[in-house]
Enzyme design. Structure first.
Site, PDB file in Angstrom:
ATOM      1  N   ARG A   4      10.383  -2.776  13.001  1.00 11.33           N
ATOM      2  CA  ARG A   4       9.338  -1.996  13.642  1.00 11.33           C
ATOM      3  C   ARG A   4       8.948  -2.691  14.945  1.00 11.33           C
ATOM      4  O   ARG A   4       8.988  -3.912  15.014  1.00 11.33           O
ATOM      5  CB  ARG A   4       8.115  -1.941  12.712  1.00 11.33           C
ATOM      6  CG  ARG A   4       8.082  -0.695  11.864  1.00 11.33           C
ATOM      7  CD  ARG A   4       7.078  -0.769  10.761  1.00 11.33           C
ATOM      8  NE  ARG A   4       5.706  -1.059  11.167  1.00 11.33           N
ATOM      9  CZ  ARG A   4       4.665  -0.976  10.330  1.00 11.33           C
ATOM     10  NH1 ARG A   4       4.845  -0.605   9.083  1.00 11.33           N
ATOM     11  NH2 ARG A   4       3.450  -1.282  10.742  1.00 11.33           N
ATOM     12  N   ARG A  63      11.080  -6.690   6.482  1.00  8.33           N
ATOM     13  CA  ARG A  63      10.845  -5.248   6.541  1.00  8.33           C
ATOM     14  C   ARG A  63      11.593  -4.569   7.697  1.00  8.33           C
ATOM     15  O   ARG A  63      11.566  -5.061   8.814  1.00  8.33           O
ATOM     16  CB  ARG A  63       9.332  -5.025   6.695  1.00  8.33           C
ATOM     17  CG  ARG A  63       8.898  -3.621   6.422  1.00  8.33           C
ATOM     18  CD  ARG A  63       7.493  -3.569   5.921  1.00  8.33           C
ATOM     19  NE  ARG A  63       6.511  -3.607   6.982  1.00  8.33           N
ATOM     20  CZ  ARG A  63       5.211  -3.353   6.764  1.00  8.33           C
ATOM     21  NH1 ARG A  63       4.770  -3.090   5.573  1.00  8.33           N
ATOM     22  NH2 ARG A  63       4.369  -3.412   7.773  1.00  8.33           N
ATOM     23  N   ARG A  65      -2.325  -8.028  14.004  1.00  4.16           N
ATOM     24  CA  ARG A  65      -2.655  -7.074  12.934  1.00  4.16           C
ATOM     25  C   ARG A  65      -3.336  -7.776  11.768  1.00  4.16           C
ATOM     26  O   ARG A  65      -4.280  -7.248  11.181  1.00  4.16           O
ATOM     27  CB  ARG A  65      -1.389  -6.345  12.479  1.00  4.16           C
ATOM     28  CG  ARG A  65      -1.001  -5.221  13.434  1.00  4.16           C
ATOM     29  CD  ARG A  65       0.468  -4.842  13.333  1.00  4.16           C
ATOM     30  NE  ARG A  65       0.870  -4.481  11.988  1.00  4.16           N
ATOM     31  CZ  ARG A  65       2.053  -4.802  11.463  1.00  4.16           C
ATOM     32  NH1 ARG A  65       2.932  -5.489  12.155  1.00  4.16           N
ATOM     33  NH2 ARG A  65       2.349  -4.426  10.242  1.00  4.16           N
ATOM     34  N   LYS A  84       0.823  -1.219   0.000  1.00  2.00           N
ATOM     35  CA  LYS A  84       0.000   0.000   0.000  1.00  2.00           C
ATOM     36  C   LYS A  84       0.856   1.267   0.000  1.00  2.00           C
ATOM     37  O   LYS A  84       0.589   2.190  -0.743  1.00  2.00           O
ATOM     38  CB  LYS A  84      -0.910   0.043   1.235  1.00  2.00           C
ATOM     39  CG  LYS A  84      -1.909  -1.064   1.335  1.00  2.00           C
ATOM     40  CD  LYS A  84      -2.858  -0.825   2.500  1.00  2.00           C
ATOM     41  CE  LYS A  84      -2.173  -0.787   3.850  1.00  2.00           C
ATOM     42  NZ  LYS A  84      -1.745  -2.082   4.384  1.00  2.00           N
ATOM     43  N   ARG A 102     -10.076   1.736   8.383  1.00  6.32           N
ATOM     44  CA  ARG A 102      -9.635   0.397   8.746  1.00  6.32           C
ATOM     45  C   ARG A 102     -10.760  -0.421   9.336  1.00  6.32           C
ATOM     46  O   ARG A 102     -10.577  -1.590   9.649  1.00  6.32           O
ATOM     47  CB  ARG A 102      -8.548   0.536   9.796  1.00  6.32           C
ATOM     48  CG  ARG A 102      -7.260  -0.110   9.398  1.00  6.32           C
ATOM     49  CD  ARG A 102      -6.258   0.153  10.484  1.00  6.32           C
ATOM     50  NE  ARG A 102      -5.113  -0.666  10.338  1.00  6.32           N
ATOM     51  CZ  ARG A 102      -4.032  -0.315   9.648  1.00  6.32           C
ATOM     52  NH1 ARG A 102      -3.988   0.816   9.016  1.00  6.32           N
ATOM     53  NH2 ARG A 102      -3.012  -1.129   9.597  1.00  6.32           N
TER      54      ARG A 102
END
Ligand code: ADP
Length: 201
Positions: free
Chosen positions: A150, A118, A161, A13, A84
């Site tokens: 992260r 990531r 998530r 995204k 969301r």
């Protein structure tokens, strides 16, 4: 042009959202980036926010809606990470309804693979991963600071998530019905971008 880019964690995204924004002259609004900025700057709000996001929970609607509205222009935007859930979609429909929703589809095993790769810059928040690699490993191209995982990319937070995405965010496809454009997200950045451009016309 008023767009949403929707997709499971790691579906691209952010990367595609920025490319579309550049091409059509839109403002790219990533609520994840807005929230992480508060956290990095260690504001009072940032402390409250990290208590939610570090564990993979959603920030309460009232708080996110306030932050979101402050950053929303009248026109020419692409939303990444908002709405969301249904209550946020209903809120957006009242304040400024969008025309199209780009939905990036990605198989779940690919999500875990991508998130495993990531990393994020400690200082400026830039994100690197499978398709966007830093020139020097472990160092941010933009500000030369150290890249790290992260805080919300522990196995527990990732699972939470993804579960929240399926339960709270996927129902938005029904909400937006004919406004949804489905795109195969399991391709290179360039191929996904080509598909989006074709289908947006
Ligand atoms: P991802 O899509 O990979 O989970 P984001 O960067 O979009 O990551 O968001 C990171 C976190 O920020 C989310 O897990 C959530 O805690 C919070 N967040 C972002 N957007 C919203 C939103 N619209 N409503 C509530 N929380 C949000």
């Amino acid at each position: 042009m008023k767009l949403i880019i929707l997709g499971i964690q790691g579906s691209g995204k952010g990367t595609e959202g920025k490319l579309i924004a550049e091409l059509y002259g839109l403002k790219h609004i990533s609520t994840g980036d807005l929230l992480r900025k508060e956290v990095i700057e260690k504001t009072e709000l940032g402390k409250e926010i990290s208590s939610y996001i570090d564990k993979g929970n959603l920030v309460p609607d009232e708080l996110i809606n306030k932050i979101f509205l402050k950053n929303l222009p009248k026109d020419k935007f692409i939303l990444d990470g908002y709405p969301r859930n249904l209550s946020q979609a209903e809120f957006l429909e009242k304040v400024n309804p969008v025309e199209k929703v780009i939905f990036l589809e990605l198989p779940e095993q690919e999500v875990y693979h991508r998130l495993g790769l990531r990393v994020q810059c400690k200082k400026c928040g830039a994100i690197y991963g499978l398709n966007v690699k830093p020139k020097k490993e472990g160092i941010c191209d933009k500000c030369q600071s150290i890249l790290e995982r992260r805080k919300d990319e522990t196995p527990e937070a990732i699972k939470k998530r993804i579960d929240l995405f399926k339960k709270e965010t996927l129902p938005l496809l029904k909400f937006y019905k004919s406004r949804v454009i489905r795109i195969n997200g399991n391709q290179t950045v360039e191929a996904v971008f080509e598909d989006i451009k074709k289908l947006l016309q």
